[in-house]
Design a protein around this motif. Structure first.
Motif, PDB file in Angstrom:
ATOM      1  N   THR A 165      -4.336   6.818   3.516  1.00  0.00           N
ATOM      2  CA  THR A 165      -5.604   6.956   2.779  1.00  0.00           C
ATOM      3  C   THR A 165      -5.825   8.412   2.388  1.00  0.00           C
ATOM      4  O   THR A 165      -6.945   8.843   2.167  1.00  0.00           O
ATOM      5  N   CYS A 215      -4.650  -1.688   3.238  1.00  0.00           N
ATOM      6  CA  CYS A 215      -4.702  -3.145   3.118  1.00  0.00           C
ATOM      7  C   CYS A 215      -5.939  -3.671   3.836  1.00  0.00           C
ATOM      8  O   CYS A 215      -6.430  -3.056   4.781  1.00  0.00           O
ATOM      9  N   LYS A 216      -6.422  -4.829   3.393  1.00  0.00           N
ATOM     10  CA  LYS A 216      -7.673  -5.397   3.921  1.00  0.00           C
ATOM     11  C   LYS A 216      -7.407  -6.431   5.007  1.00  0.00           C
ATOM     12  O   LYS A 216      -6.378  -7.103   4.990  1.00  0.00           O
ATOM     13  N   ASN A 217      -8.375  -6.559   5.894  1.00  0.00           N
ATOM     14  CA  ASN A 217      -8.357  -7.638   6.884  1.00  0.00           C
ATOM     15  C   ASN A 217      -9.020  -8.852   6.253  1.00  0.00           C
ATOM     16  O   ASN A 217     -10.059  -8.710   5.588  1.00  0.00           O
ATOM     17  N   ASN A 224      -3.437  -7.102   0.289  1.00  0.00           N
ATOM     18  CA  ASN A 224      -3.908  -6.300  -0.830  1.00  0.00           C
ATOM     19  C   ASN A 224      -3.829  -7.193  -2.061  1.00  0.00           C
ATOM     20  O   ASN A 224      -2.768  -7.691  -2.394  1.00  0.00           O
ATOM     21  N   CYS A 245       2.035  -4.704   3.150  1.00  0.00           N
ATOM     22  CA  CYS A 245       0.862  -4.748   4.025  1.00  0.00           C
ATOM     23  C   CYS A 245       1.267  -5.257   5.408  1.00  0.00           C
ATOM     24  O   CYS A 245       2.027  -6.227   5.522  1.00  0.00           O
ATOM     25  N   THR A 276      -2.885  -8.518   7.253  1.00  0.00           N
ATOM     26  CA  THR A 276      -3.685  -7.819   6.232  1.00  0.00           C
ATOM     27  C   THR A 276      -3.149  -8.185   4.862  1.00  0.00           C
ATOM     28  O   THR A 276      -2.071  -8.769   4.734  1.00  0.00           O
ATOM     29  N   CYS A 280       0.859  -1.191   0.000  1.00  0.00           N
ATOM     30  CA  CYS A 280       0.000   0.000   0.000  1.00  0.00           C
ATOM     31  C   CYS A 280       0.892   1.237   0.000  1.00  0.00           C
ATOM     32  O   CYS A 280       2.094   1.145   0.246  1.00  0.00           O
TER      33      CYS A 280
END
Length: 186
Positions: A156, A182-184, A172, A166, A170, A144
């Motif tokens: 962000t 980044c996503k959980n 991406n 990440c 997490t 990210c």
């Protein structure tokens, strides 16, 4: 636009020539833009230019995205791609700086010359360069954009200056801009 340095009867006034302007008196140190009764000529200062030998006796300001680096310039030069000039009497072009790119229109990075703005990289992209920048980079899969080098969190906001793997736990999975970090997995 003309001048005469003669005293007494004047039959012909002179044009100052390319890269020059008229000045009110022979002791004036600046161009005279009202030039009526001008008595001498003067070399155009850096940041201005005069391209005509038989035109108005003043020096033109360079436009945004252009520069004139020396005295007596007869033309202006466009800033090279990746650099910009935001003023009107530019003597050179600037690098956009970390987290930014050069932009012609102020709304997107530009690969062309004559950029007028330093634009923050769009959210989810970054630039770690202090030199010429024509585009901001996507972080890539598993990464990210980060606000600064050494930052431990995804950014962000616009203007990210670095790329970050990440954080643990997490991910991406996109190769383009990562606008929400980044996503959980959960």
């Amino acid at each position: 636009g003309t001048y005469s340095s003669s005293t007494g009867s004047v039959t012909d006034c002179l044009y100052p020539g390319k890269g020059r302007c008229t000045r009110a008196t022979s002791s004036s140190s600046s161009c005279s833009y009202s030039a009526v009764g001008a008595q001498a000529d003067l070399i155009c200062p850096a940041g201005r230019y005069q391209s005509s030998s038989t035109s108005a006796g003043y020096c033109w300001s360079v436009d945004q995205g252009y520069y004139s680096s020396s005295q007596g310039s007869q033309s202006r030069s466009a800033c090279p791609a990746g650099r910009y000039a935001s003023g009107y009497t530019n003597t050179g072009c600037s690098y956009p700086g970390l987290g930014k790119c050069a932009s012609v229109n102020g709304s997107a990075c530009s690969t062309s010359s004559a950029a007028r703005y330093a634009l923050p990289c769009p959210i989810g992209t970054y630039s770690s360069s202090t030199g010429s920048v024509t585009s901001c980079h996507y972080p890539g899969i598993g990464k990210c954009a980060a606000a600064t080098s050494g930052s431990g969190a995804c950014s962000t906001t616009a203007g990210a200056q670095a790329v970050l793997s990440c954080p643990s736990g997490t991910y991406n999975d996109v190769a383009t801009a990562v606008t929400a970090g980044c996503k959980n997995p959960g």
